[in-house]
Design a protein around this motif. Structure first.
Motif, PDB file in Angstrom:
ATOM      1  N   PHE A   1      -9.398  46.102 -40.407  1.00 43.95           N
ATOM      2  CA  PHE A   1      -8.814  46.791 -39.245  1.00 43.95           C
ATOM      3  C   PHE A   1      -9.838  47.628 -38.488  1.00 43.95           C
ATOM      4  O   PHE A   1      -9.507  48.232 -37.476  1.00 43.95           O
ATOM      5  N   ASP A   2     -11.052  47.687 -38.992  1.00 47.99           N
ATOM      6  CA  ASP A   2     -12.079  48.512 -38.355  1.00 47.99           C
ATOM      7  C   ASP A   2     -13.038  47.707 -37.486  1.00 47.99           C
ATOM      8  O   ASP A   2     -13.929  48.268 -36.866  1.00 47.99           O
ATOM      9  N   HIS A   3     -12.821  46.393 -37.434  1.00 46.78           N
ATOM     10  CA  HIS A   3     -13.665  45.531 -36.599  1.00 46.78           C
ATOM     11  C   HIS A   3     -13.099  45.506 -35.177  1.00 46.78           C
ATOM     12  O   HIS A   3     -11.875  45.517 -34.986  1.00 46.78           O
ATOM     13  N   PRO A   4     -13.968  45.486 -34.171  1.00 44.28           N
ATOM     14  CA  PRO A   4     -13.485  45.478 -32.775  1.00 44.28           C
ATOM     15  C   PRO A   4     -12.484  44.371 -32.464  1.00 44.28           C
ATOM     16  O   PRO A   4     -11.611  44.545 -31.605  1.00 44.28           O
ATOM     17  N   GLU A   5     -12.578  43.227 -33.148  1.00 43.95           N
ATOM     18  CA  GLU A   5     -11.661  42.126 -32.861  1.00 43.95           C
ATOM     19  C   GLU A   5     -10.260  42.344 -33.432  1.00 43.95           C
ATOM     20  O   GLU A   5      -9.348  41.555 -33.179  1.00 43.95           O
ATOM     21  N   SER A   6     -10.081  43.414 -34.235  1.00 43.84           N
ATOM     22  CA  SER A   6      -8.754  43.682 -34.799  1.00 43.84           C
ATOM     23  C   SER A   6      -7.792  44.220 -33.745  1.00 43.84           C
ATOM     24  O   SER A   6      -6.577  44.212 -33.930  1.00 43.84           O
ATOM     25  N   LEU A   7      -8.345  44.676 -32.627  1.00 43.36           N
ATOM     26  CA  LEU A   7      -7.528  45.208 -31.532  1.00 43.36           C
ATOM     27  C   LEU A   7      -7.458  44.211 -30.381  1.00 43.36           C
ATOM     28  O   LEU A   7      -8.423  43.500 -30.101  1.00 43.36           O
ATOM     29  N   GLU A   8      -6.300  44.194 -29.733  1.00 45.85           N
ATOM     30  CA  GLU A   8      -6.128  43.313 -28.567  1.00 45.85           C
ATOM     31  C   GLU A   8      -6.733  44.022 -27.353  1.00 45.85           C
ATOM     32  O   GLU A   8      -6.032  44.577 -26.500  1.00 45.85           O
ATOM     33  N   HIS A   9      -8.065  43.988 -27.280  1.00 49.01           N
ATOM     34  CA  HIS A   9      -8.761  44.849 -26.318  1.00 49.01           C
ATOM     35  C   HIS A   9      -8.555  44.430 -24.870  1.00 49.01           C
ATOM     36  O   HIS A   9      -8.617  45.270 -23.969  1.00 49.01           O
ATOM     37  N   ASP A  10      -8.300  43.154 -24.608  1.00 44.43           N
ATOM     38  CA  ASP A  10      -8.032  42.739 -23.224  1.00 44.43           C
ATOM     39  C   ASP A  10      -6.756  43.394 -22.696  1.00 44.43           C
ATOM     40  O   ASP A  10      -6.693  43.803 -21.529  1.00 44.43           O
ATOM     41  N   LEU A  11      -5.744  43.495 -23.559  1.00 42.60           N
ATOM     42  CA  LEU A  11      -4.484  44.140 -23.164  1.00 42.60           C
ATOM     43  C   LEU A  11      -4.688  45.644 -22.997  1.00 42.60           C
ATOM     44  O   LEU A  11      -4.093  46.260 -22.101  1.00 42.60           O
ATOM     45  N   ILE A  12      -5.537  46.235 -23.835  1.00 44.42           N
ATOM     46  CA  ILE A  12      -5.864  47.658 -23.696  1.00 44.42           C
ATOM     47  C   ILE A  12      -6.457  47.927 -22.316  1.00 44.42           C
ATOM     48  O   ILE A  12      -6.008  48.822 -21.589  1.00 44.42           O
ATOM     49  N   VAL A  13      -7.452  47.134 -21.949  1.00 42.09           N
ATOM     50  CA  VAL A  13      -8.105  47.301 -20.645  1.00 42.09           C
ATOM     51  C   VAL A  13      -7.100  47.122 -19.511  1.00 42.09           C
ATOM     52  O   VAL A  13      -7.064  47.907 -18.559  1.00 42.09           O
ATOM     53  N   GLN A  14      -6.266  46.103 -19.633  1.00 44.09           N
ATOM     54  CA  GLN A  14      -5.251  45.830 -18.603  1.00 44.09           C
ATOM     55  C   GLN A  14      -4.302  47.018 -18.437  1.00 44.09           C
ATOM     56  O   GLN A  14      -4.005  47.441 -17.310  1.00 44.09           O
ATOM     57  N   HIS A  15      -3.846  47.584 -19.547  1.00 38.85           N
ATOM     58  CA  HIS A  15      -2.887  48.690 -19.482  1.00 38.85           C
ATOM     59  C   HIS A  15      -3.521  49.983 -18.984  1.00 38.85           C
ATOM     60  O   HIS A  15      -2.906  50.726 -18.213  1.00 38.85           O
ATOM     61  N   VAL A  16      -4.752  50.266 -19.398  1.00 41.12           N
ATOM     62  CA  VAL A  16      -5.432  51.470 -18.894  1.00 41.12           C
ATOM     63  C   VAL A  16      -5.679  51.333 -17.394  1.00 41.12           C
ATOM     64  O   VAL A  16      -5.491  52.286 -16.626  1.00 41.12           O
ATOM     65  N   GLU A  17      -6.060  50.140 -16.968  1.00 41.43           N
ATOM     66  CA  GLU A  17      -6.276  49.887 -15.542  1.00 41.43           C
ATOM     67  C   GLU A  17      -4.983  50.093 -14.750  1.00 41.43           C
ATOM     68  O   GLU A  17      -4.999  50.696 -13.661  1.00 41.43           O
ATOM     69  N   GLN A  18      -3.866  49.634 -15.291  1.00 42.23           N
ATOM     70  CA  GLN A  18      -2.572  49.810 -14.613  1.00 42.23           C
ATOM     71  C   GLN A  18      -2.223  51.291 -14.488  1.00 42.23           C
ATOM     72  O   GLN A  18      -1.773  51.741 -13.425  1.00 42.23           O
ATOM     73  N   LEU A  19      -2.411  52.049 -15.559  1.00 45.46           N
ATOM     74  CA  LEU A  19      -2.118  53.484 -15.508  1.00 45.46           C
ATOM     75  C   LEU A  19      -3.023  54.181 -14.501  1.00 45.46           C
ATOM     76  O   LEU A  19      -2.583  55.063 -13.756  1.00 45.46           O
ATOM     77  N   ARG A  20      -4.279  53.765 -14.447  1.00 50.70           N
ATOM     78  CA  ARG A  20      -5.224  54.333 -13.467  1.00 50.70           C
ATOM     79  C   ARG A  20      -4.757  54.084 -12.037  1.00 50.70           C
ATOM     80  O   ARG A  20      -5.036  54.869 -11.129  1.00 50.70           O
ATOM     81  N   GLN A  21      -4.071  52.963 -11.848  1.00 50.12           N
ATOM     82  CA  GLN A  21      -3.566  52.600 -10.514  1.00 50.12           C
ATOM     83  C   GLN A  21      -2.169  53.167 -10.269  1.00 50.12           C
ATOM     84  O   GLN A  21      -1.465  52.738  -9.357  1.00 50.12           O
ATOM     85  N   ASN A  22      -1.772  54.142 -11.095  1.00 53.04           N
ATOM     86  CA  ASN A  22      -0.446  54.772 -10.973  1.00 53.04           C
ATOM     87  C   ASN A  22       0.706  53.792 -11.195  1.00 53.04           C
ATOM     88  O   ASN A  22       1.768  53.929 -10.592  1.00 53.04           O
ATOM     89  N   LYS A  23       0.481  52.824 -12.055  1.00 51.32           N
ATOM     90  CA  LYS A  23       1.543  51.879 -12.405  1.00 51.32           C
ATOM     91  C   LYS A  23       1.978  52.109 -13.846  1.00 51.32           C
ATOM     92  O   LYS A  23       1.159  52.431 -14.701  1.00 51.32           O
ATOM     93  N   SER A  24       3.261  51.932 -14.093  1.00 48.25           N
ATOM     94  CA  SER A  24       3.779  52.124 -15.446  1.00 48.25           C
ATOM     95  C   SER A  24       3.446  50.919 -16.319  1.00 48.25           C
ATOM     96  O   SER A  24       3.121  49.834 -15.821  1.00 48.25           O
TER      97      SER A  24
END
Length: 214
Positions: free
Chosen positions: A62-85
């Motif tokens: 669980f400590d390897h970078p590939e254990s996280l769905e990082h593309d979805l993380i980036v997508q969601h942070v980007e949406q919040l930055r754009q004032n989207k829920s």
């Protein structure tokens, strides 16, 4: 509805990284409370392991970078930055699987705090931050805190926590987490008083004119 109460102010995004047990989550939670921020823990984005056997899940890295769905993380942070829920996934640490058909609806706020051991690791995530903070703590302190947390909150034995730490957490921290210190605008000590770390972060936000509320 995609937008929060008509706000056109661009949110301020903080990235808080550090090893597991360093104190980064405690710092992020306290900052979120003081700033009335959206707290965005990367832990919710672990990949669903429901297809694996229980034994395979228990020995998953669980400590390897590939254990996280990082593309979805980036997508969601980007949406919040754009004032989207967003609708954030839910994760069950006891079964190492994503909770089916259950998400948490998050509306953007003036401040968004992204925290996790790999919060400062991903090259497509770090450009989305307005301020990056690394919480430093020695491995032995991190292990002691991990044992305390995992035996109480996650039903683990001390032996299994120590084994996972030596097999996965420590080597992955050395390879991926510690180098991410170089991406931090600010470094704080996870063994010092929490109040000092909070004040250091708030002072840096003020210095960058990011604390002005509209």
């Amino acid at each position: 509805m995609n937008h929060s109460s008509g706000s056109t102010i661009k949110p301020v995004v903080l990235g808080v990284g550090g090893c597991s047990g360093s104190g980064k989550t405690t710092l992020a939670r306290e900052l979120a409370a003081q700033l009335d921020a959206v707290l965005f823990p990367l832990d919710f984005y672990y990949r669903d392991l429901a297809h694996l056997s229980r034994e395979e899940r228990d020995h998953y890295n669980f400590d390897h970078p590939e254990s996280l769905e990082h593309d979805l993380i980036v997508q969601h942070v980007e949406q919040l930055r754009q004032n989207k829920s967003i609708d954030r996934p839910n994760y069950d640490f006891n079964t190492h699987s994503r909770v089916k058909d259950v998400t948490d609806h998050l509306e953007p706020q003036r401040f968004i705090i992204v925290e996790g051991i790999l919060a400062l690791h991903y090259v497509n995530l770090t450009p989305l931050y307005d301020l990056t903070v690394y919480v430093d703590a020695p491995h032995d302190v991190c292990l002691t805190r991990r044992i305390y947390r995992d035996t109480r909150e996650r039903g683990r034995t001390e032996e299994s926590v120590r084994e996972q730490f030596e097999t996965y957490a420590r080597p992955m921290a050395d390879e991926y987490v510690l180098p991410s210190r170089d991406h931090a605008d600010l470094k704080v000590n996870g063994t010092e008083a929490l109040d000092w770390s909070i004040e250091a972060v708030l002072a840096e936000l003020r210095r960058r004119n990011l604390l002005t509320l509209a």
